[in-house]
Design a protein around this motif. Sequence first.
Motif, PDB file in Angstrom:
ATOM      1  N   UNK A 144       0.652  -1.274  -0.045  1.00  0.00           N
ATOM      2  CA  UNK A 144       0.050  -0.002   0.160  1.00  0.00           C
ATOM      3  C   UNK A 144       0.984   1.294   0.013  1.00  0.00           C
ATOM      4  N   UNK A 145       1.910   1.364   0.988  1.00  0.00           N
ATOM      5  CA  UNK A 145       2.665   2.353   0.706  1.00  0.00           C
ATOM      6  C   UNK A 145       3.574   2.503  -0.567  1.00  0.00           C
ATOM      7  N   UNK A 146       3.936   1.492  -1.170  1.00  0.00           N
ATOM      8  CA  UNK A 146       4.710   1.809  -2.369  1.00  0.00           C
ATOM      9  C   UNK A 146       3.424   2.286  -3.636  1.00  0.00           C
TER      10      UNK A 146
ATOM     11  N   UNK B  99       2.035  -3.955 -17.536  1.00  0.00           N
ATOM     12  CA  UNK B  99       0.979  -4.229 -16.339  1.00  0.00           C
ATOM     13  C   UNK B  99       1.922  -5.055 -15.326  1.00  0.00           C
ATOM     14  N   UNK B 100       3.210  -5.166 -15.408  1.00  0.00           N
ATOM     15  CA  UNK B 100       3.906  -5.993 -14.313  1.00  0.00           C
ATOM     16  C   UNK B 100       4.213  -5.296 -12.962  1.00  0.00           C
ATOM     17  N   UNK B 101       3.714  -4.190 -12.940  1.00  0.00           N
ATOM     18  CA  UNK B 101       4.045  -3.464 -11.743  1.00  0.00           C
ATOM     19  C   UNK B 101       5.108  -2.213 -11.839  1.00  0.00           C
ATOM     20  N   UNK B 102       5.241  -1.670 -10.875  1.00  0.00           N
ATOM     21  CA  UNK B 102       6.366  -0.566 -10.973  1.00  0.00           C
ATOM     22  C   UNK B 102       7.477  -1.028 -10.336  1.00  0.00           C
ATOM     23  N   UNK B 103       8.758  -1.155 -10.776  1.00  0.00           N
ATOM     24  CA  UNK B 103       9.959  -1.562  -9.844  1.00  0.00           C
ATOM     25  C   UNK B 103      10.255  -0.545  -8.875  1.00  0.00           C
TER      26      UNK B 103
ATOM     27  N   UNK C  95      13.672   7.531 -10.267  1.00  0.00           N
ATOM     28  CA  UNK C  95      14.685   8.124  -9.441  1.00  0.00           C
ATOM     29  C   UNK C  95      16.058   8.289 -10.092  1.00  0.00           C
ATOM     30  N   UNK C  96      16.136   7.665 -11.191  1.00  0.00           N
ATOM     31  CA  UNK C  96      17.462   7.732 -11.857  1.00  0.00           C
ATOM     32  C   UNK C  96      17.803   9.021 -12.594  1.00  0.00           C
TER      33      UNK C  96
ATOM     34  N   UNK D 267      13.286   2.957 -18.755  1.00  0.00           N
ATOM     35  CA  UNK D 267      12.734   2.630 -19.906  1.00  0.00           C
ATOM     36  C   UNK D 267      11.072   2.559 -19.902  1.00  0.00           C
ATOM     37  N   UNK D 268      10.552   2.536 -18.657  1.00  0.00           N
ATOM     38  CA  UNK D 268       8.984   2.337 -18.426  1.00  0.00           C
ATOM     39  C   UNK D 268       8.341   3.615 -18.630  1.00  0.00           C
ATOM     40  N   UNK D 269       9.296   4.732 -18.312  1.00  0.00           N
ATOM     41  CA  UNK D 269       8.520   6.109 -18.307  1.00  0.00           C
ATOM     42  C   UNK D 269       9.457   7.194 -19.157  1.00  0.00           C
TER      43      UNK D 269
END
Length: 252
Positions: free
Chosen positions: A157-159, A185-189, A194-195, A242-244
């Motif tokens: 929930x916090x993430x 749709x795998x979720x956000x690592x 932050x890179x 690469x996701x964003x």
Amino acid sequence: MHGTEIPIKNISCSGFCSRCGTRHSLEPGDALLHCRALMEKMDREGRADFELPQDKATPDFSTDYLFGKARGQMFGVMTYLDNSGTLKTAKAFSGQYNSHWEIPGWVPPIISPQEFYSLTERTEKEIKRIGMEMENHAHGSPAHTELSSRRKKLSQDLMRRIHAIYKVHNFRGETRPMPEIIYESKGIPTGTGDCCAPKLLNFAARNGYTPLNIAEFYYGRENKSATRSHKQFYPSCTDKCGLILGYMLCGL
């Protein structure tokens, strides 16, 4: 070229844009020269807050941190045109530097550090408290299992709440929470956003600047997986950035 460097060929920053159905990218270009100058500055000064007078330097920002147990991290430079068309540079470090989100002279993170600490402080204390309570019960016991499940739910929930406070800008003038722009749709690592490249592009888009080139290098003790070495250049990561980055580069 320095012997310790891995050359970046054509692309150092890229990502797939679901809106356009294409991959947007930037080349390293002249940012490589500015990265080398930044390395030399860090070598000479021995600190990351070198834009402050020596008498105002903070021990937390010593480069010794990068060669200790924490190991090194990525740093990046972006060349850009400001609103008057003047060529300038900006620099960023990945994640936090010795538990600090901000250092004078470096671009800020995408999130507000104050909002981040306000959001996480209470929940992280509760997560740690549950962890300590788990030590009082045998692994696999009903009590241990229940506490483990509760801790996992709190963490998840916090993430989700943390990811929602990443307000990501692009060059179409759009701003969206990070979960809305992830095209998989795998979720956000953990650590996504932050890179160096996302920080630099967000800084440019927020201020109406035009990025020209981005280059990133690793500085410090080799990482545990031996995939990053001191003063070598690397392209932006694909599993997180690469996701964003496709969304962020859109409209440039």
